[in-house]
Design a protein around this motif. Structure first.
Motif, short mmCIF file in Angstrom:
data_model
loop_
_atom_site.label_atom_id
_atom_site.label_comp_id
_atom_site.label_asym_id
_atom_site.label_seq_id
_atom_site.Cartn_x
_atom_site.Cartn_y
_atom_site.Cartn_z
N GLU A 1 -7.43 6.81 0.47
CA GLU A 1 -7.87 5.68 -0.35
C GLU A 1 -7.05 4.45 0.04
OE1 GLU A 1 -7.21 4.06 -4.86
OE2 GLU A 1 -6.76 6.15 -4.40
N CYS A 2 -7.71 3.44 0.55
CA CYS A 2 -7.01 2.25 1.06
C CYS A 2 -6.71 1.21 -0.02
CB CYS A 2 -7.83 1.61 2.17
SG CYS A 2 -8.10 2.70 3.58
N ALA B 1 -14.42 4.87 8.90
CA ALA B 1 -14.18 3.91 7.82
C ALA B 1 -15.44 3.82 6.97
CB ALA B 1 -13.82 2.54 8.38
N ARG C 1 -0.34 8.36 1.25
CA ARG C 1 -1.22 7.95 2.34
C ARG C 1 -0.65 8.31 3.70
NH1 ARG C 1 -1.96 2.78 -0.97
NH2 ARG C 1 -3.97 3.06 -1.97
N ASN D 1 0.83 -1.20 0.00
CA ASN D 1 0.00 0.00 0.00
C ASN D 1 0.86 1.25 0.00
OD1 ASN D 1 -3.03 -0.01 0.13
ND2 ASN D 1 -2.58 -1.70 1.50
N GLU E 1 -12.55 3.02 0.15
CA GLU E 1 -12.04 1.89 -0.63
C GLU E 1 -11.24 2.32 -1.85
OE1 GLU E 1 -14.71 -1.27 -1.58
OE2 GLU E 1 -15.95 -0.92 0.18
N THR F 1 -8.17 -3.97 2.74
CA THR F 1 -7.06 -3.32 3.45
C THR F 1 -7.52 -2.21 4.38
OG1 THR F 1 -6.71 -1.95 1.49
CG2 THR F 1 -5.30 -3.87 1.73
N ILE F 2 -8.80 -1.87 4.37
CA ILE F 2 -9.29 -0.88 5.33
C ILE F 2 -8.98 -1.29 6.77
CG2 ILE F 2 -11.41 0.08 6.34
CD1 ILE F 2 -12.52 0.52 3.59
N LEU G 1 -11.33 6.93 5.86
CA LEU G 1 -10.83 5.78 5.10
C LEU G 1 -11.87 5.36 4.07
CD1 LEU G 1 -9.45 3.63 8.07
CD2 LEU G 1 -8.12 5.09 6.52
N GLN H 1 -6.46 -2.81 8.04
CA GLN H 1 -5.07 -2.54 8.38
C GLN H 1 -4.88 -1.07 8.77
OE1 GLN H 1 -2.46 -3.87 5.27
NE2 GLN H 1 -3.39 -5.90 5.18
N PHE H 2 -5.52 -0.18 8.03
CA PHE H 2 -5.42 1.23 8.35
C PHE H 2 -6.14 1.54 9.66
CE2 PHE H 2 -4.32 1.25 3.92
CZ PHE H 2 -3.40 2.28 3.80
#
Length: 433
Positions: free
Chosen positions: A322-323, A345, A283, A276, A296, A328-329, A294, A331-332
């Protein structure tokens, strides 16, 4: 010696904080004052700036700075106690007991670690900077003729007494570049275990040069140099280096810090998170945001701020990140939870009528994971039905109707006759609250 921890008490607006150190440290903050409180304490502890009456917190009788160093696997503890009358006592602990030491003994101890503080907008200290590197390198037998020539040129140029900070910054950039490149084939750099506290390294550099300089700093820190950066540029922050990040916050006239030393990702998550960063290093701006949104993909990143402005709820201090995908959202979210950065999110339910049962089941698992990670009073999750396109068009799309989504969506909501539905209006307001 390597600094492992600094404990600061009653210093300016700091009541009490502990900061754990890595070879690379990134001091970030929404408040200039917050990061300055930390860097001023560091500079004083390394005997580079004198004490001032304003350094002691208001309504306090003393300030105290304690440092822990590691050398040859042995721990050394240094304590500096400043009374209200600005008299100072120094204590050193090498075994089990603290021992009061003299000022000269303190200087002998602290100068075992070569330290330089490169200030932000001050140009006058570059003569001191040049002298520091000159004295550090001139006796090093490993330096090349090219480095020796560049060192002489840097020293002579700064000794001319120019007042142009931009020239100094450019010369320093070229010098660090040469040192880093020469270090690639060495186990250690020519700078040894020197410590560089660099304020606002982004000044006078375009974004490309900023990213390049950050890369050289990483190379130097990997080979022994301690690099401490105070920055307000996302170009000097990498998601991969999250353990190096120390965020300062100021609330109710008090400074606090946030950092993590935990391994917050495991196995495939590490690879995915690092990818990412490579796909979109911008990011990293999430660490500077008052709140993070967050999303997609690109359609969400474009449409949400546009609708926020349309509804007059848009905030410039909120960052839309933008994840890359819904997968992967989480993880953020984990990262933001660790640094206690407020977030929302925004995800697509992806329960479209044209999806297979297996696709819907897989999507629902991801939706459940996102909702479970949202920490109360810090983050929340807001779903779109089934995606942002269905929200803005107020109609169900087909599997093949997702070509050129960002452009078509923006074109649609830009039309004069576009009206936001009540449901979408509420979601956009919830996002920006």
């Amino acid at each position: 010696m390597k600094l492992k921890l600094i404990s600061i008490k009653h210093w300016r607006k700091i009541n009490k904080i502990d900061i754990h150190f890595n070879k690379l440290m990134l001091f970030l903050g929404q408040s200039i004052e917050g990061t300055n409180n930390v860097t001023s304490a560091l500079s004083f502890a390394f005997n580079k700036t004198p004490i001032d009456k304003d350094d002691i917190s208001k309504n306090c009788d003393y300030s105290q700075i304690k440092l822990i160093f590691i050398k040859d696997k042995k721990s050394y503890k240094l304590k500096i106690f400043i009374n209200k009358d600005l008299s100072i006592k120094y204590f050193l602990k090498t075994n089990s007991d603290w021992k009061e030491i003299s000022y000269s003994e303190y200087v002998d101890f602290i100068e075992q670690t070569p330290f330089i503080h490169i200030h932000g907008k001050k140009g006058g200290d570059f003569k001191e900077v040049a002298s520091f590197f000159y004295n550090l390198l001139i006796k090093n037998p490993e330096k090349s003729k090219e480095i020796e020539k560049d060192l002489d040129n840097l020293y002579q140029e700064i000794n001319l007494g120019h007042k142009n900070s931009e020239i100094y910054r450019y010369l320093f950039f070229q010098f660090i570049k040469k040192i880093a490149l020469e270090s690639l084939n060495k186990n250690r750099t020519l700078l040894g275990d020197a410590t560089i506290l660099f304020e606002e390294p982004e000044l006078y550099l375009n974004p490309q040069k900023q990213r390049e300089l950050y890369n050289y700093f990483i190379k130097l820190s990997n080979r022994g140099v301690n690099i401490y950066l105070k920055t307000f540029s996302s170009c000097f922050v990498g998601l991969k280096q999250y353990k190096s990040i120390c965020i300062t916050k100021q609330e109710n006239e008090k400074i606090s810090v946030l950092q993590t030393n935990k391994e917050i990702f495991q196995d495939d998550e590490i690879k995915s998170f690092n990818m990412n960063y490579w796909i979109n290093p911008d990011r990293a701006e999430l660490f500077f945001a008052k709140k993070v949104i967050l999303v997609e993909g690109q359609t969400d990143k474009i449409v949400i701020p546009f609708l926020g402005k349309l509804l007059k709820v848009f905030r410039y201090d909120y960052s839309v990140i933008e994840c890359g995908s819904k997968s992967t959202i989480p993880q953020f979210m984990v990262l933001l939870n660790n640094f206690k950065i407020p977030y929302v999110a925004v995800y697509d339910k992806d329960n479209h009528s044209w999806r297979t049962e297996e696709e819907i089941e897989n999507s629902n698992k991801k939706n459940k994971q996102i909702n479970s990670l949202a920490k109360e009073n810090l983050g929340k999750a807001i779903p779109f039905e089934n995606d942002i396109e269905e929200e803005i068009y107020n109609a169900h799309g087909e599997r093949g109707s997702y070509k050129n989504k960002p452009f078509n969506a923006l074109k649609y909501i830009s039309e004069p006759g576009f009206t936001i539905s009540k449901r979408l209006t509420k979601k956009i307001k919830d996002i920006y609250e």
